[in-house]
Design a protein around this motif. Structure first.
Motif, PDB file in Angstrom:
ATOM      1  N   LEU A   1      18.798  18.941  30.978  1.00 13.44           N
ATOM      2  CA  LEU A   1      17.908  17.830  30.716  1.00 13.44           C
ATOM      3  C   LEU A   1      17.410  17.169  32.000  1.00 13.44           C
ATOM      4  N   ALA A   2      17.458  17.925  33.098  1.00 14.91           N
ATOM      5  CA  ALA A   2      17.009  17.357  34.367  1.00 14.91           C
ATOM      6  C   ALA A   2      15.513  17.094  34.307  1.00 14.91           C
ATOM      7  N   GLN A   3      15.124  15.866  34.548  1.00 17.34           N
ATOM      8  CA  GLN A   3      13.710  15.505  34.501  1.00 17.34           C
ATOM      9  C   GLN A   3      12.965  16.187  35.638  1.00 17.34           C
ATOM     10  N   TYR A   4      11.714  16.539  35.380  1.00 15.92           N
ATOM     11  CA  TYR A   4      10.907  17.153  36.424  1.00 15.92           C
ATOM     12  C   TYR A   4      10.826  16.233  37.634  1.00 15.92           C
ATOM     13  N   LYS A   5      10.753  16.824  38.806  1.00 19.08           N
ATOM     14  CA  LYS A   5      10.693  16.038  40.036  1.00 19.08           C
ATOM     15  C   LYS A   5       9.830  16.781  41.031  1.00 19.08           C
ATOM     16  N   THR A   6       8.901  16.062  41.662  1.00 22.73           N
ATOM     17  CA  THR A   6       8.037  16.709  42.641  1.00 22.73           C
ATOM     18  C   THR A   6       8.876  17.300  43.766  1.00 22.73           C
ATOM     19  N   GLY A   7       8.484  18.486  44.195  1.00 17.50           N
ATOM     20  CA  GLY A   7       9.221  19.194  45.232  1.00 17.50           C
ATOM     21  C   GLY A   7      10.265  20.140  44.685  1.00 17.50           C
ATOM     22  N   SER A   8      10.548  20.056  43.382  1.00 14.42           N
ATOM     23  CA  SER A   8      11.557  20.908  42.757  1.00 14.42           C
ATOM     24  C   SER A   8      10.886  22.004  41.925  1.00 14.42           C
ATOM     25  N   PRO A   9      11.599  23.106  41.693  1.00 18.13           N
ATOM     26  CA  PRO A   9      11.021  24.167  40.846  1.00 18.13           C
ATOM     27  C   PRO A   9      10.840  23.686  39.411  1.00 18.13           C
ATOM     28  N   ALA A  10       9.778  24.117  38.774  1.00 17.96           N
ATOM     29  CA  ALA A  10       9.568  23.809  37.358  1.00 17.96           C
ATOM     30  C   ALA A  10      10.538  24.642  36.527  1.00 17.96           C
ATOM     31  N   ALA A  11      11.205  24.003  35.581  1.00 19.20           N
ATOM     32  CA  ALA A  11      12.168  24.708  34.732  1.00 19.20           C
ATOM     33  C   ALA A  11      11.466  25.778  33.903  1.00 19.20           C
ATOM     34  N   ASP A  12      12.063  26.953  33.857  1.00 16.17           N
ATOM     35  CA  ASP A  12      11.463  28.053  33.114  1.00 16.17           C
ATOM     36  C   ASP A  12      11.591  27.806  31.608  1.00 16.17           C
ATOM     37  N   PHE A  13      10.676  28.378  30.847  1.00 13.24           N
ATOM     38  CA  PHE A  13      10.730  28.271  29.395  1.00 13.24           C
ATOM     39  C   PHE A  13       9.939  29.411  28.777  1.00 13.24           C
ATOM     40  N   THR A  14      10.152  29.626  27.503  1.00 17.35           N
ATOM     41  CA  THR A  14       9.426  30.639  26.748  1.00 17.35           C
ATOM     42  C   THR A  14       8.919  30.020  25.454  1.00 17.35           C
ATOM     43  N   LEU A  15       7.600  30.142  25.207  1.00 18.91           N
ATOM     44  CA  LEU A  15       6.989  29.589  24.001  1.00 18.91           C
ATOM     45  C   LEU A  15       5.949  30.566  23.450  1.00 18.91           C
ATOM     46  N   GLU A  16       5.564  30.329  22.210  1.00 19.51           N
ATOM     47  CA  GLU A  16       4.542  31.147  21.567  1.00 19.51           C
ATOM     48  C   GLU A  16       3.178  30.486  21.705  1.00 19.51           C
ATOM     49  N   SER A  17       2.172  31.275  22.015  1.00 20.94           N
ATOM     50  CA  SER A  17       0.814  30.750  22.179  1.00 20.94           C
ATOM     51  C   SER A  17       0.120  30.653  20.821  1.00 20.94           C
ATOM     52  N   LEU A  18      -1.084  30.089  20.819  1.00 17.32           N
ATOM     53  CA  LEU A  18      -1.842  29.930  19.578  1.00 17.32           C
ATOM     54  C   LEU A  18      -2.136  31.261  18.896  1.00 17.32           C
ATOM     55  N   ASP A  19      -2.308  32.314  19.698  1.00 16.26           N
ATOM     56  CA  ASP A  19      -2.625  33.629  19.134  1.00 16.26           C
ATOM     57  C   ASP A  19      -1.387  34.477  18.874  1.00 16.26           C
ATOM     58  N   GLY A  20      -0.200  33.847  18.955  1.00 19.95           N
ATOM     59  CA  GLY A  20       1.024  34.551  18.599  1.00 19.95           C
ATOM     60  C   GLY A  20       1.699  35.296  19.729  1.00 19.95           C
ATOM     61  N   GLU A  21       1.114  35.277  20.927  1.00 20.81           N
ATOM     62  CA  GLU A  21       1.721  35.945  22.077  1.00 20.81           C
ATOM     63  C   GLU A  21       2.864  35.097  22.642  1.00 20.81           C
ATOM     64  N   ILE A  22       3.877  35.769  23.172  1.00 24.70           N
ATOM     65  CA  ILE A  22       5.008  35.077  23.792  1.00 24.70           C
ATOM     66  C   ILE A  22       4.735  34.925  25.280  1.00 24.70           C
ATOM     67  N   TYR A  23       4.865  33.712  25.757  1.00 25.95           N
ATOM     68  CA  TYR A  23       4.596  33.428  27.178  1.00 25.95           C
ATOM     69  C   TYR A  23       5.837  32.819  27.812  1.00 25.95           C
ATOM     70  N   GLN A  24       6.160  33.297  29.015  1.00 24.38           N
ATOM     71  CA  GLN A  24       7.252  32.742  29.805  1.00 24.38           C
ATOM     72  C   GLN A  24       6.688  32.218  31.119  1.00 24.38           C
ATOM     73  N   LEU A  25       7.041  30.993  31.468  1.00 16.39           N
ATOM     74  CA  LEU A  25       6.463  30.368  32.663  1.00 16.39           C
ATOM     75  C   LEU A  25       6.687  31.205  33.907  1.00 16.39           C
ATOM     76  N   SER A  26       7.860  31.774  34.064  1.00 15.05           N
ATOM     77  CA  SER A  26       8.197  32.507  35.282  1.00 15.05           C
ATOM     78  C   SER A  26       7.313  33.731  35.505  1.00 15.05           C
ATOM     79  N   GLN A  27       6.640  34.222  34.460  1.00 16.11           N
ATOM     80  CA  GLN A  27       5.768  35.378  34.643  1.00 16.11           C
ATOM     81  C   GLN A  27       4.507  35.022  35.442  1.00 16.11           C
ATOM     82  N   SER A  28       4.268  33.721  35.648  1.00 15.06           N
ATOM     83  CA  SER A  28       3.117  33.284  36.454  1.00 15.06           C
ATOM     84  C   SER A  28       3.496  33.053  37.912  1.00 15.06           C
ATOM     85  N   ASN A  29       4.734  33.335  38.265  1.00 13.11           N
ATOM     86  CA  ASN A  29       5.191  33.106  39.636  1.00 13.11           C
ATOM     87  C   ASN A  29       4.386  33.942  40.628  1.00 13.11           C
ATOM     88  N   ASN A  30       3.745  33.238  41.575  1.00 12.80           N
ATOM     89  CA  ASN A  30       2.945  33.876  42.630  1.00 12.80           C
ATOM     90  C   ASN A  30       1.803  34.738  42.079  1.00 12.80           C
TER      91      ASN A  30
END
Length: 211
Positions: free
Chosen positions: A34-63
């Motif tokens: 439950l660590a709150q987001y903080k500037t300068g820190s890595p964004a916590a990874d997560f996995t959610l479903e998009s509107l079109d049903g695709e599964i997206y994970q934040l870490s897949q956008s790394n770099n």
């Protein structure tokens, strides 16, 4: 008899010590989750479903892009939806040279299907890179401890949080778009828009006309 009482007391102390260790470990895990987001820190990874049903994970956008926008909006909050629409319009008109991705995490409210119908046109009618994700159980929003909507987090290519905008009153919204004008270079301009700007809290570079 005394030895037996002494032994029982040691067992009781050992059990209490183990319970204390387990409690402390559980507390540390919860604090991390439950660590709150903080500037300068890595964004916590997560996995959610998009509107079109695709599964997206934040870490897949790394770099993958120069900049990434992590936007938290509430489906039944007009200011949230309007702010997201304004961001889309901004990038459609500004046409930045730098690569970017907009990731929108939506608190859908009670009627999830209605929320999808409301937001799907925003994604389908634009050519800018935007993904709209449904946080149906509010786990990601709770993990980031989002208290105000909209909240826009600006991430670097390595997914570290560079800036956070969580109030979006008139002054902060103006500062937000000024900072975008400082950060991005429009394809419509012949030179860099950030060469003569100072990177401070209020921003110096004006946003495109109308913002």
């Amino acid at each position: 008899m005394q030895r037996k009482n002494y032994k029982n007391r040691n067992i009781t102390i050992s059990i209490l010590f183990i319970i204390l260790l387990i409690s402390a470990f559980s507390l540390l895990i919860n604090i991390q989750v439950l660590a709150q987001y903080k500037t300068g820190s890595p964004a916590a990874d997560f996995t959610l479903e998009s509107l079109d049903g695709e599964i997206y994970q934040l870490s897949q956008s790394n770099n993958k892009q120069d900049h990434l926008f992590l936007c938290f909006v509430k489906s039944d909050d007009a200011n949230s939806i309007n702010s997201l629409q304004n961001l889309i319009i901004y990038f459609e008109e500004y046409q930045p040279r730098e690569s970017y991705q907009i990731i929108t995490v939506v608190e859908p409210g009670q009627d999830i299907e209605k929320t999808k119908e409301q937001l799907l046109p925003l994604q389908e009618k634009t050519e800018i890179p935007i993904i709209i994700l449904m946080d149906n159980e509010n786990k990601v929003i709770e993990n980031y401890q989002i208290e105000r909507f909209p909240t826009f987090l600006l991430l670097r290519a390595d997914l570290n949080i560079h800036r956070a905008y969580d109030q979006f009153n008139t002054r902060e919204e103006r500062s937000f778009y000024q900072y975008l004008g400082f950060t991005f270079t429009s394809q419509k301009s012949s030179g860099s828009s950030s060469s003569d700007c100072d990177d401070d809290d209020d921003g110096i570079c004006p946003p495109p006309a109308g913002y």
